[in-house]
Design a protein around this motif. Structure first.
Motif, PDB file in Angstrom:
ATOM      1  N   PRO A  82       5.586   3.174  -1.557  1.00 22.72           N
ATOM      2  CA  PRO A  82       4.992   1.861  -1.322  1.00 22.72           C
ATOM      3  C   PRO A  82       5.533   1.227  -0.036  1.00 22.72           C
ATOM      4  O   PRO A  82       6.728   1.286   0.243  1.00 22.72           O
ATOM      5  CB  PRO A  82       5.402   1.052  -2.550  1.00 22.72           C
ATOM      6  CG  PRO A  82       6.581   1.756  -3.108  1.00 22.72           C
ATOM      7  CD  PRO A  82       6.511   3.183  -2.673  1.00 22.72           C
ATOM      8  N   LYS A  95       0.850  -1.189   0.000  1.00 20.81           N
ATOM      9  CA  LYS A  95       0.000   0.000   0.000  1.00 20.81           C
ATOM     10  C   LYS A  95       0.883   1.235   0.000  1.00 20.81           C
ATOM     11  O   LYS A  95       2.031   1.190   0.432  1.00 20.81           O
ATOM     12  CB  LYS A  95      -0.908   0.021   1.237  1.00 20.81           C
ATOM     13  CG  LYS A  95      -1.946  -1.076   1.257  1.00 20.81           C
ATOM     14  CD  LYS A  95      -2.879  -0.927   2.431  1.00 20.81           C
ATOM     15  CE  LYS A  95      -3.923  -2.035   2.406  1.00 20.81           C
ATOM     16  NZ  LYS A  95      -4.829  -1.953   3.533  1.00 20.81           N
ATOM     17  N   LYS A  96       0.311   2.332  -0.438  1.00 20.23           N
ATOM     18  CA  LYS A  96       1.020   3.603  -0.388  1.00 20.23           C
ATOM     19  C   LYS A  96       0.923   4.155   1.029  1.00 20.23           C
ATOM     20  O   LYS A  96      -0.111   4.007   1.693  1.00 20.23           O
ATOM     21  CB  LYS A  96       0.417   4.583  -1.382  1.00 20.23           C
ATOM     22  CG  LYS A  96       0.624   4.170  -2.818  1.00 20.23           C
ATOM     23  CD  LYS A  96      -0.046   5.139  -3.756  1.00 20.23           C
ATOM     24  CE  LYS A  96       0.116   4.649  -5.185  1.00 20.23           C
ATOM     25  NZ  LYS A  96      -0.582   5.520  -6.139  1.00 20.23           N
ATOM     26  N   GLU A 152       3.180   8.687  -1.732  1.00 16.56           N
ATOM     27  CA  GLU A 152       3.199   7.663  -2.784  1.00 16.56           C
ATOM     28  C   GLU A 152       4.174   6.521  -2.496  1.00 16.56           C
ATOM     29  O   GLU A 152       4.268   5.572  -3.279  1.00 16.56           O
ATOM     30  CB  GLU A 152       3.548   8.305  -4.131  1.00 16.56           C
ATOM     31  CG  GLU A 152       2.558   9.379  -4.584  1.00 16.56           C
ATOM     32  CD  GLU A 152       1.169   8.819  -4.827  1.00 16.56           C
ATOM     33  OE1 GLU A 152       1.057   7.741  -5.443  1.00 16.56           O
ATOM     34  OE2 GLU A 152       0.187   9.463  -4.390  1.00 16.56           O
TER      35      GLU A 152
END
Length: 174
Positions: free
Chosen positions: A128, A11-12, A126
């Motif tokens: 990850p 997920k970011k 952003e």
């Protein structure tokens, strides 16, 4: 493949927490202030007012300590270039460990430079993050926190021995 790694997601960071910044100039600090004041320095300063009352990671957004991370829980305030990450939906200590391991690599690729290097919100939002199960997150963070505690103790003992050595050497040559 290791069973522990099979149940991971990516997920970011911006999906895992709220990311904002402080609003104050660094000159707002007060040496005798009531609350911690986080700037882009490793040191924590003081201030008379708080803007946050939460559990958070504070990430230095510019300068020589770009990407430095503090953990804090309680009332505090922050400099305008300090990112405040809060309201985590995953284990905050796991996220801190992950950021400490990988954020500098991301910053090296994305930092903007002028006279002072800095990162923008997207660099964090952003990014990850690999997310294992909450049990594995807690296991990882607990083990790392124990190791950090032991390291702090060992550094303290080492410094005591250095001080004793200096004292004893000074007594030999009186």
């Amino acid at each position: 493949m290791n069973n522990k790694l099979q149940n991971t997601t990516k997920k970011k960071l911006g999906e895992l927490c709220t990311i904002t910044t402080g609003k104050l100039d660094a000159n707002a600090m007060k040496s005798e202030g009531l609350y911690p004041f986080f700037t882009c320095a490793e040191d924590v300063y003081r201030i008379d007012s708080f803007a946050f009352d939460t559990e958070a990671l504070l990430v230095s957004g510019n300068g020589a300590n770009l990407g430095y991370i503090h953990y804090y829980k309680g009332k505090f305030n922050a400099y305008q270039r300090t990112y405040v990450l809060s309201n985590f939906i995953e284990d905050i200590h796991y996220i801190q460990i992950y950021l400490e391991a990988y954020l500098h690599k991301r910053i090296a690729l994305e930092k903007s430079t002028s006279n002072t290097p800095y990162i923008v919100l997207a660099t964090l939002a952003e990014m990850p993050i690999i997310i294992p199960s909450i049990k594995i997150q807690k296991d990882i963070s607990n083990k790392i926190l124990i190791l950090k505690s032991k390291l702090i103790t060992e550094i303290y003992i080492h410094n005591c021995y250095k001080d004793m050595r200096q004292f004893l050497l000074s007594q030999m040559f009186i």
